[in-house]
Design a protein around this motif. Structure first.
Motif, short mmCIF file in Angstrom:
data_model
loop_
_atom_site.label_atom_id
_atom_site.label_comp_id
_atom_site.label_asym_id
_atom_site.label_seq_id
_atom_site.Cartn_x
_atom_site.Cartn_y
_atom_site.Cartn_z
N ASN A 82 0.82 -1.24 -0.07
CA ASN A 82 0.00 0.14 0.07
C ASN A 82 0.85 1.19 0.07
N VAL A 83 0.53 2.09 -0.89
CA VAL A 83 0.84 3.40 -0.78
C VAL A 83 0.68 4.25 0.33
N THR A 84 1.19 4.48 1.45
CA THR A 84 0.68 5.12 2.88
C THR A 84 1.32 6.50 2.81
N THR A 85 2.02 7.16 2.14
CA THR A 85 2.38 8.46 1.89
C THR A 85 2.51 8.64 0.44
N ALA A 86 1.92 9.63 -0.29
CA ALA A 86 2.31 9.72 -1.76
C ALA A 86 2.87 11.17 -1.82
N ASP A 87 3.49 11.37 -3.20
CA ASP A 87 4.00 12.44 -3.55
C ASP A 87 4.87 13.40 -2.80
N ILE A 88 5.96 12.57 -2.31
CA ILE A 88 6.96 13.69 -1.42
C ILE A 88 7.78 14.04 -2.76
N ILE A 89 7.70 15.39 -3.10
CA ILE A 89 8.73 15.72 -4.09
C ILE A 89 9.97 15.92 -3.99
N ALA A 90 10.75 15.78 -4.73
CA ALA A 90 12.28 15.84 -4.46
C ALA A 90 12.83 16.71 -5.75
N SER A 91 14.08 17.08 -5.75
CA SER A 91 14.59 17.97 -6.87
C SER A 91 14.76 16.75 -8.08
N ASN A 92 14.93 15.68 -7.88
CA ASN A 92 15.00 14.52 -8.77
C ASN A 92 13.91 13.52 -9.06
N GLY A 93 12.80 13.92 -8.74
CA GLY A 93 11.68 13.06 -8.60
C GLY A 93 10.51 13.01 -7.83
N VAL A 94 10.15 11.85 -7.39
CA VAL A 94 9.04 11.75 -6.23
C VAL A 94 9.38 10.26 -5.66
N ILE A 95 8.86 10.46 -4.27
CA ILE A 95 8.85 9.27 -3.51
C ILE A 95 7.39 9.09 -3.02
N HIS A 96 7.14 7.58 -3.17
CA HIS A 96 5.90 7.14 -2.52
C HIS A 96 6.19 6.25 -1.33
N VAL A 97 5.91 6.55 -0.27
CA VAL A 97 6.33 5.39 0.95
C VAL A 97 5.19 4.10 0.74
N ILE A 98 5.69 3.16 0.68
CA ILE A 98 4.98 2.04 0.87
C ILE A 98 5.13 1.03 1.93
N ASP A 99 4.12 0.10 2.38
CA ASP A 99 4.22 -0.48 3.67
C ASP A 99 5.03 -1.88 3.64
N LYS A 100 5.36 -2.26 2.45
CA LYS A 100 5.88 -3.64 2.11
C LYS A 100 7.26 -3.53 1.34
N VAL A 101 8.29 -4.28 1.58
CA VAL A 101 9.27 -4.32 0.47
C VAL A 101 8.75 -5.06 -0.54
N LEU A 102 9.05 -4.50 -1.90
CA LEU A 102 8.65 -5.30 -3.16
C LEU A 102 9.85 -6.26 -3.45
N LEU A 103 9.29 -7.38 -3.80
CA LEU A 103 10.53 -8.46 -4.01
C LEU A 103 10.21 -8.79 -5.90
N PRO A 104 11.32 -8.82 -6.57
CA PRO A 104 11.30 -9.04 -7.89
C PRO A 104 10.76 -10.61 -8.33
#
Length: 167
Positions: A145-167
């Motif tokens: 789940n995206v728990t916090t969206a749209d943390i804007i950085a100078s080189n992009g954006v961060i979306h905080v998630i509640d699980k580690v994604l595994l390929p």
């Protein structure tokens, strides 16, 4: 009198130019700076450092990072993070971390109401579900789940998630 005015104008223009040259061009922090300044991302920052990805994610980008919190890393089986940080497992660590990064700057407004399969820097794809239902009220990336969206950085954006994604 006219000559004095012209000289003062040149001096004032030169002084303003010098001040402008000393001013910071961009005061918005980059993705790594934002993560490093938040104690909830200390495991992520340590992993990025161990994997040699700090310079890349501090670069111009743009990147979209689905950033797992310390709690997300702590939910992995015991010893997983320590094992990934071993030198012989750095390729696996890089693969996992780059699976959390998408080229470009994608904000939540581009995700809400859509279902997308998006290519990651790692080479795989993540399934993004922004379609709201009785069970899903926000954006999901794979099973996170995206728990916090749209943390804007100078080189992009961060979306905080509640699980580690595994390929």
């Amino acid at each position: 009198m006219n000559r004095r005015f012209i000289l003062k104008s040149f001096a004032a223009t030169a002084a303003l130019g010098a001040v402008a040259a000393c001013a910071p061009a961009n005061t918005t922090p980059n993705i790594v700076d934002i993560a490093a300044s938040d104690p909830n991302f200390s495991t992520l920052v340590a992993a990025l450092s161990a994997a040699g990805l700090v310079d890349t994610l501090s670069g111009p980008g743009p990147f979209t990072v689905f950033a797992p919190t310390n709690a997300a890393f702590n939910a992995l089986p015991a010893g997983t993070v320590d094992n990934l940080l071993l030198p012989e497992n750095l390729d696996t660590l890089r693969s996992i971390l780059t699976y959390h990064v998408v080229p470009g700057s994608i904000t939540s407004s581009q995700l809400v109401g859509t279902r997308q399969r998006v290519a990651t820097v790692q080479g795989g794809t993540v399934d993004i579900n922004g379609v709201q239902s009785k069970l899903n009220f926000g954006v999901r990336v794979n099973d996170a789940n995206v728990t916090t969206a749209d943390i804007i950085a100078s080189n992009g954006v961060i979306h905080v998630i509640d699980k580690v994604l595994l390929p």
